[in-house]
Design a protein around this motif. Structure first.
Motif, PDB file in Angstrom:
ATOM      1  N   TYR A  38       0.870  -1.170   0.000  1.00  0.00           N
ATOM      2  CA  TYR A  38       0.000   0.000   0.000  1.00  0.00           C
ATOM      3  C   TYR A  38       0.903   1.214   0.000  1.00  0.00           C
ATOM      4  O   TYR A  38       1.895   1.256   0.733  1.00  0.00           O
ATOM      5  CB  TYR A  38      -0.908   0.010   1.229  1.00  0.00           C
ATOM      6  CG  TYR A  38      -1.953  -1.074   1.177  1.00  0.00           C
ATOM      7  CD1 TYR A  38      -3.139  -0.876   0.476  1.00  0.00           C
ATOM      8  CD2 TYR A  38      -1.753  -2.295   1.808  1.00  0.00           C
ATOM      9  CE1 TYR A  38      -4.098  -1.876   0.413  1.00  0.00           C
ATOM     10  CE2 TYR A  38      -2.698  -3.291   1.752  1.00  0.00           C
ATOM     11  CZ  TYR A  38      -3.875  -3.081   1.056  1.00  0.00           C
ATOM     12  OH  TYR A  38      -4.811  -4.076   0.988  1.00  0.00           O
ATOM     13  N   ILE A  39       0.577   2.185  -0.821  1.00  0.00           N
ATOM     14  CA  ILE A  39       1.338   3.428  -0.875  1.00  0.00           C
ATOM     15  C   ILE A  39       0.399   4.538  -0.418  1.00  0.00           C
ATOM     16  O   ILE A  39      -0.648   4.764  -1.043  1.00  0.00           O
ATOM     17  CB  ILE A  39       1.862   3.713  -2.292  1.00  0.00           C
ATOM     18  CG1 ILE A  39       2.643   2.515  -2.817  1.00  0.00           C
ATOM     19  CG2 ILE A  39       2.719   4.982  -2.298  1.00  0.00           C
ATOM     20  CD1 ILE A  39       2.909   2.555  -4.312  1.00  0.00           C
ATOM     21  N   LEU A  40       0.745   5.177   0.688  1.00  0.00           N
ATOM     22  CA  LEU A  40      -0.053   6.261   1.239  1.00  0.00           C
ATOM     23  C   LEU A  40       0.523   7.568   0.714  1.00  0.00           C
ATOM     24  O   LEU A  40       1.731   7.796   0.821  1.00  0.00           O
ATOM     25  CB  LEU A  40      -0.014   6.219   2.762  1.00  0.00           C
ATOM     26  CG  LEU A  40      -0.301   4.846   3.393  1.00  0.00           C
ATOM     27  CD1 LEU A  40      -0.171   4.922   4.909  1.00  0.00           C
ATOM     28  CD2 LEU A  40      -1.662   4.333   2.991  1.00  0.00           C
ATOM     29  N   ILE A  41      -0.320   8.403   0.162  1.00  0.00           N
ATOM     30  CA  ILE A  41       0.156   9.586  -0.552  1.00  0.00           C
ATOM     31  C   ILE A  41      -0.499  10.857  -0.017  1.00  0.00           C
ATOM     32  O   ILE A  41      -1.728  10.902   0.157  1.00  0.00           O
ATOM     33  CB  ILE A  41      -0.141   9.459  -2.059  1.00  0.00           C
ATOM     34  CG1 ILE A  41       0.568   8.229  -2.622  1.00  0.00           C
ATOM     35  CG2 ILE A  41       0.255  10.725  -2.805  1.00  0.00           C
ATOM     36  CD1 ILE A  41       0.201   7.896  -4.050  1.00  0.00           C
ATOM     37  N   GLN A  42       0.321  11.872   0.204  1.00  0.00           N
ATOM     38  CA  GLN A  42      -0.167  13.215   0.491  1.00  0.00           C
ATOM     39  C   GLN A  42       0.010  14.041  -0.771  1.00  0.00           C
ATOM     40  O   GLN A  42       1.024  13.904  -1.473  1.00  0.00           O
ATOM     41  CB  GLN A  42       0.603  13.845   1.652  1.00  0.00           C
ATOM     42  CG  GLN A  42       0.334  13.142   2.968  1.00  0.00           C
ATOM     43  CD  GLN A  42       1.147  13.713   4.119  1.00  0.00           C
ATOM     44  OE1 GLN A  42       2.189  14.304   3.918  1.00  0.00           O
ATOM     45  NE2 GLN A  42       0.652  13.507   5.323  1.00  0.00           N
ATOM     46  N   VAL A  44      -4.506   9.993  -0.942  1.00  0.00           N
ATOM     47  CA  VAL A  44      -4.675   8.900  -1.896  1.00  0.00           C
ATOM     48  C   VAL A  44      -4.050   7.650  -1.290  1.00  0.00           C
ATOM     49  O   VAL A  44      -2.972   7.717  -0.689  1.00  0.00           O
ATOM     50  CB  VAL A  44      -3.986   9.217  -3.248  1.00  0.00           C
ATOM     51  CG1 VAL A  44      -4.094   8.053  -4.211  1.00  0.00           C
ATOM     52  CG2 VAL A  44      -4.574  10.488  -3.865  1.00  0.00           C
ATOM     53  N   ILE A  45      -4.719   6.513  -1.457  1.00  0.00           N
ATOM     54  CA  ILE A  45      -4.152   5.220  -1.062  1.00  0.00           C
ATOM     55  C   ILE A  45      -4.105   4.347  -2.311  1.00  0.00           C
ATOM     56  O   ILE A  45      -5.093   4.231  -3.039  1.00  0.00           O
ATOM     57  CB  ILE A  45      -4.960   4.541   0.052  1.00  0.00           C
ATOM     58  CG1 ILE A  45      -4.916   5.393   1.317  1.00  0.00           C
ATOM     59  CG2 ILE A  45      -4.397   3.141   0.331  1.00  0.00           C
ATOM     60  CD1 ILE A  45      -5.706   4.826   2.477  1.00  0.00           C
ATOM     61  N   VAL A  46      -2.935   3.750  -2.531  1.00  0.00           N
ATOM     62  CA  VAL A  46      -2.687   2.951  -3.726  1.00  0.00           C
ATOM     63  C   VAL A  46      -2.340   1.528  -3.310  1.00  0.00           C
ATOM     64  O   VAL A  46      -1.595   1.318  -2.352  1.00  0.00           O
ATOM     65  CB  VAL A  46      -1.511   3.559  -4.536  1.00  0.00           C
ATOM     66  CG1 VAL A  46      -1.108   2.665  -5.688  1.00  0.00           C
ATOM     67  CG2 VAL A  46      -1.875   4.958  -5.010  1.00  0.00           C
ATOM     68  N   ARG A  47      -2.867   0.566  -4.034  1.00  0.00           N
ATOM     69  CA  ARG A  47      -2.454  -0.837  -3.882  1.00  0.00           C
ATOM     70  C   ARG A  47      -1.606  -1.154  -5.110  1.00  0.00           C
ATOM     71  O   ARG A  47      -2.036  -0.909  -6.248  1.00  0.00           O
ATOM     72  CB  ARG A  47      -3.682  -1.734  -3.819  1.00  0.00           C
ATOM     73  CG  ARG A  47      -3.396  -3.216  -3.888  1.00  0.00           C
ATOM     74  CD  ARG A  47      -3.153  -3.827  -2.547  1.00  0.00           C
ATOM     75  NE  ARG A  47      -2.978  -5.263  -2.726  1.00  0.00           N
ATOM     76  CZ  ARG A  47      -2.944  -6.122  -1.754  1.00  0.00           C
ATOM     77  NH1 ARG A  47      -3.068  -5.715  -0.525  1.00  0.00           N
ATOM     78  NH2 ARG A  47      -2.761  -7.395  -1.983  1.00  0.00           N
ATOM     79  N   ALA A  48      -0.401  -1.667  -4.884  1.00  0.00           N
ATOM     80  CA  ALA A  48       0.514  -1.956  -5.990  1.00  0.00           C
ATOM     81  C   ALA A  48       1.115  -3.341  -5.836  1.00  0.00           C
ATOM     82  O   ALA A  48       1.133  -3.904  -4.732  1.00  0.00           O
ATOM     83  CB  ALA A  48       1.630  -0.913  -6.029  1.00  0.00           C
TER      84      ALA A  48
END
Length: 77
Positions: A5-9, A40-44
């Protein structure tokens, strides 16, 4: 296969645009704008931790409007 998971500001008002742009990157399986301390939360996914690092640094962090990322690899305990 490594998942994370990539947590993004993001900059103010850029969350939806950032999520849409990141959602098109190969290796990203989901990108959603959210509320809270991250925008934003990304699943990669990637074949290795090194490949995941390259995905985050070369592709995700280069998206316009991102101010900070936090990558959380998934572990199987």
């Amino acid at each position: 296969m490594v998942h994370a998971y990539i947590l993004i500001q993001t900059e103010v008002g850029k969350a939806a645009q950032v999520a849409a742009t990141i959602g098109e990157i190969v290796g990203v399986t989901k990108a959603e704008d959210v509320t809270g301390p991250y925008d934003v939360i990304v699943r990669a996914e990637a074949e290795s931790v090194d490949e995941l690092g390259r995905l985050v640094v070369a592709r995700v962090q280069s998206v316009d409007g991102i101010t900070r990322t936090l990558t959380c690899p998934v572990v199987n305990i």
